[in-house]
Structure formats: C-alpha cells, structure tokens
Write an enzyme that holds these catalytic residues in place. Structure first.
Site, PDB file in Angstrom:
ATOM      1  N   TYR A   1       3.579   3.838  -4.796  1.00 38.47           N
ATOM      2  CA  TYR A   1       5.012   3.694  -4.536  1.00 38.47           C
ATOM      3  C   TYR A   1       5.456   2.310  -4.960  1.00 38.47           C
ATOM      4  CZ  TYR A   1       4.431   0.463  -0.609  1.00 38.47           C
ATOM      5  OH  TYR A   1       4.141  -0.639   0.151  1.00 38.47           O
TER       6      TYR A   1
ATOM      7  N   ARG B   1       3.869  -2.503 -12.501  1.00 44.02           N
ATOM      8  CA  ARG B   1       2.952  -2.402 -11.357  1.00 44.02           C
ATOM      9  C   ARG B   1       2.670  -0.938 -11.012  1.00 44.02           C
ATOM     10  NH1 ARG B   1       4.414  -5.882  -6.207  1.00 44.02           N
ATOM     11  NH2 ARG B   1       5.995  -4.291  -5.884  1.00 44.02           N
TER      12      ARG B   1
ATOM     13  N   ARG C   1      -6.318  22.041  -1.134  1.00 37.31           N
ATOM     14  CA  ARG C   1      -7.042  20.840  -0.712  1.00 37.31           C
ATOM     15  C   ARG C   1      -8.482  20.822  -1.222  1.00 37.31           C
ATOM     16  NH1 ARG C   1     -10.249  18.824   3.350  1.00 37.31           N
ATOM     17  NH2 ARG C   1      -9.720  16.712   4.030  1.00 37.31           N
TER      18      ARG C   1
ATOM     19  N   HIS D   1     -11.458  17.520  -2.296  1.00 35.95           N
ATOM     20  CA  HIS D   1     -11.632  16.078  -2.499  1.00 35.95           C
ATOM     21  C   HIS D   1     -11.625  15.731  -3.969  1.00 35.95           C
ATOM     22  CE1 HIS D   1     -12.375  15.983   1.721  1.00 35.95           C
ATOM     23  NE2 HIS D   1     -12.528  14.679   1.703  1.00 35.95           N
TER      24      HIS D   1
ATOM     25  N   LYS E   1      -0.525  -0.565  -5.369  1.00 33.59           N
ATOM     26  CA  LYS E   1       0.453  -0.318  -4.305  1.00 33.59           C
ATOM     27  C   LYS E   1       0.395   1.162  -3.911  1.00 33.59           C
ATOM     28  CE  LYS E   1       5.105  -2.047  -3.192  1.00 33.59           C
ATOM     29  NZ  LYS E   1       4.775  -2.734  -1.959  1.00 33.59           N
TER      30      LYS E   1
ATOM     31  N   GLU F   1      -2.596 -12.038   2.464  1.00 33.52           N
ATOM     32  CA  GLU F   1      -1.183 -11.673   2.331  1.00 33.52           C
ATOM     33  C   GLU F   1      -0.737 -11.037   3.637  1.00 33.52           C
ATOM     34  OE1 GLU F   1      -0.369  -8.587  -0.564  1.00 33.52           O
ATOM     35  OE2 GLU F   1      -2.245  -7.560  -0.107  1.00 33.52           O
TER      36      GLU F   1
ATOM     37  N   LEU G   1      -1.948  -7.796  -3.362  1.00 34.82           N
ATOM     38  CA  LEU G   1      -0.999  -7.118  -4.246  1.00 34.82           C
ATOM     39  C   LEU G   1      -0.288  -8.181  -5.088  1.00 34.82           C
ATOM     40  CD1 LEU G   1       0.427  -4.223  -4.640  1.00 34.82           C
ATOM     41  CD2 LEU G   1       2.338  -5.339  -3.481  1.00 34.82           C
TER      42      LEU G   1
HETATM   43  N1  PDD Z   1       6.053  -4.485   0.269  1.00 31.40           N
HETATM   44  N2  PDD Z   1       1.998  -7.495  -0.328  1.00 31.40           N
HETATM   45  C1  PDD Z   1       2.146  -6.295   0.289  1.00 31.40           C
HETATM   46  C2  PDD Z   1       0.964  -5.708   1.007  1.00 31.40           C
HETATM   47  C3  PDD Z   1       3.384  -5.618   0.234  1.00 31.40           C
HETATM   48  O1  PDD Z   1       3.502  -4.412   0.820  1.00 31.40           O
HETATM   49  C4  PDD Z   1       4.470  -6.225  -0.442  1.00 31.40           C
HETATM   50  C5  PDD Z   1       5.805  -5.562  -0.563  1.00 31.40           C
HETATM   51  C6  PDD Z   1       4.287  -7.474  -1.048  1.00 31.40           C
HETATM   52  C7  PDD Z   1       5.373  -8.170  -1.806  1.00 31.40           C
HETATM   53  O2  PDD Z   1       5.574  -7.562  -3.043  1.00 31.40           O
HETATM   54  P1  PDD Z   1       6.981  -7.629  -3.777  1.00 31.40           P
HETATM   55  O3  PDD Z   1       7.378  -9.050  -3.834  1.00 31.40           O
HETATM   56  O4  PDD Z   1       6.695  -7.071  -5.094  1.00 31.40           O
HETATM   57  O5  PDD Z   1       7.952  -6.815  -2.950  1.00 31.40           O
HETATM   58  C8  PDD Z   1       3.022  -8.071  -0.985  1.00 31.40           C
HETATM   59  C9  PDD Z   1       7.173  -3.606   0.066  1.00 31.40           C
HETATM   60  C10 PDD Z   1       8.482  -4.264  -0.111  1.00 31.40           C
HETATM   61  C11 PDD Z   1       7.135  -2.479   1.074  1.00 31.40           C
HETATM   62  O6  PDD Z   1       6.047  -1.992   1.295  1.00 31.40           O
HETATM   63  O7  PDD Z   1       8.181  -2.062   1.587  1.00 31.40           O
END
Ligand code: PDD
Length: 284
Positions: free
Chosen positions: A31, A50, A99, A101, A146, A178, A202
C-alpha cells in the site's frame, strides 16, 4: 464516497472484496499513502517507485502502475477534493484465489483499490510537539517494503496510545530505527542524525524531502546508526511522514527531549517544508 476498485469507480459501500483475497487471508499486498495539497499530488513518482519496489520484491505481477495517477486525480474530482487538503490511499494485493500458501496460478489478477479522503493537517501537534515511547521491534526482516502486514505496527501504536503517547519508536539490538508509522531523525551537536536505510527501515518519502531541505538550510546531516542509549543526549527528535510532515517529539518514555519543547532545527525544517507545499499549492 466514490472509490476505485478493480478497474471501476463505485460507491465505497458497493465494493465487494472476495473472502479469498490474499490481502484478506495473508496480508499479501502493498500500500501507499500520498498527500494531495489542493489537488496537487506531493512526490507522486517517489510513492509510485516505492510501490513498484514492493511489488517486485513480493513478486506480484500484472499491475500497471502508470494508470494510477489518472485514477488518483479522478478520485479527487469525484469526491470534491480537487481544491482541498486530502490523502490518497492505494493498495494492491496478489488477488483472489482459493487459500493456499503457495502463489496463486499464473494469470491471477491482482486486486487494486484506491480511495481519496479529506485531510485535516495536525497543526497543533506540529506546533507543540508530541510524545513517544520506545518499543522492541517485533517486525519481519523486510521493513523496506510497505506491506499491508502492519500488525506489529498497530500493536506498537496502540501501546503508545495507551501510554498517552503519539508514536512508538522501534528499537532493535540497541538501534533506534523508525516509528510505527513514521521515519525518525535525531539532533545531536546541532547536526541532524539519520539512521541509514536497511531492510529494517522504510525508505520514507518525507525523510528524503527533509534531508534535501536540511542541505538547502545548511543543517549538517550525518547518516549513521542512532542508539537507544544516546536518547538522553539528543537535543531534538523529529517524526516524519506523509500526513505528519514534521512533528517534533518532545518527550520519550516520559522524559523531556532537550528542553522539552520543539527545537530550532525542527522549526527551521517545518518552515522550509511549508514553503515547498505552499509553492506546490499555488502552481497553476
Ligand atoms: N506511514 N515508516 C513507516 C513504518 C511508515 O508507516 C511510514 C508512513 C513512514 C514514513 O513514510 P513517508 O514519509 O513516505 O510517508 C516511515 C504511512 C503514512 C501510513 O502507514 O499511513
């Protein structure tokens, strides 16, 4: 609310996601969240790159990302958000099959979903700062993707909420990595410290923007591991993300960071960030 689902624009209540969808069964998908400032998509290409990275690493094939920009603009239009503050949520899963795996049969069509929502910027939080807690990182080894598998993130975020804090900062082997939904930077000896990108972080789009703003604002940047046992020495901590932009973290585990109020570097970077988003909004 009009959303996009597998090639169609339709009312959200009419979306019927299959119980066989691998996103539902296995969190098998990616996402992204993108900000729209008065109808202008912020760093669209970086978000798309990304997503492409995630799809490639998860080996999800058969999605054409090229069409997503048009879909994003259409969603803003359909929902009356062309001149508003908004966010776009994009999700792609490996599709729906019985379903198993192992990967679904060749030719299974990925599920593509997108929606646009009005957004209220967290102005007070940016101005006054927020608090955070440090939690052990219990995520998998590919946090550079992500994925929609956010259980450790939501558990950590809930833990922060229950402790009266806004963000949870993940620590692994003594390293601060993070936040549960943000990138985290630190300030020590008047320089911005940024944990290096690894499989446990990330690559945040906002992080990239802030690093380039730091260079135009003549703020020194050091990309280096940031340690849990340095916390007391940090003058400032900055939380970064698409929706947060830059939020100063003024307390960690109940203890003030630096003077306990938003610091000089956070404020300077916030002003610089505001300038680029204002400029984007006023572009004709
Ligand atoms: N989250 N690290 C993680 C684990 C994140 O989920 C996010 C952003 C960031 C920052 O990434 P960016 O600057 O590209 O938004 C870093 C989004 C906004 C969310 O999950 O809603």
């Amino acid at each position: 609310m009009v959303v996009f689902f597998n090639g169609e624009f339709l009312e959200k209540e009419n979306v019927a996601i299959s119980p066989d969808d691998r996103g539902f069964l296995f969190a098998d998908g990616v996402y992204d969240v993108v900000r729209a400032y008065r109808g202008r998509l912020f760093r669209w290409q970086e978000h798309l790159d990304r997503l492409a990275h995630g799809l490639k690493e998860l080996r999800i094939e058969g999605v054409s990302l090229g069409g997503l920009e048009k879909i994003a603009f259409q969603l803003l239009k359909e929902n009356g958000l062309e001149a508003a503050e908004a966010t776009l949520y994009l999700q792609i899963t490996r599709g729906a099959t019985l379903r198993s795996h192992r990967f679904p049969p060749q030719g299974t069509i990925p599920t593509v979903y997108a929606e646009a929502n009005p957004f209220t910027p967290p102005i007070e939080l940016r101005k006054k700062g927020a608090s955070a807690i440090i939690v052990p990182d219990e995520r998998w080894g590919r946090c550079d993707i992500k994925t929609i598998n956010l259980l450790p993130n939501t558990m950590a975020n809930q833990r922060a909420f229950e402790a009266g804090a806004f963000e949870a900062i993940f620590a692994r082997d003594g390293l601060l990595l993070e936040g549960s939904h943000s990138s985290i930077l630190f300030v020590k000896d008047d320089a911005l410290l940024c944990p290096p990108l690894t499989n446990f972080i990330l690559p945040g789009i906002t992080r990239n923007v802030v690093l380039s703003l730091a260079s135009t604002e003549s703020i020194s940047v050091h990309i280096r591991p940031c340690l849990e046992n340095e916390v007391a020495e940090f003058q400032e901590i900055l939380m970064l993300g698409t929706t947060s932009e830059i939020v100063p973290i003024t307390k960690v585990n109940g203890i003030s960071v630096g003077t306990g109020v938003p610091g000089r570097i956070a404020r300077k970077l916030q002003s610089a960030f505001r300038r680029i988003t204002q400029e984007l909004k006023s572009r004709s």
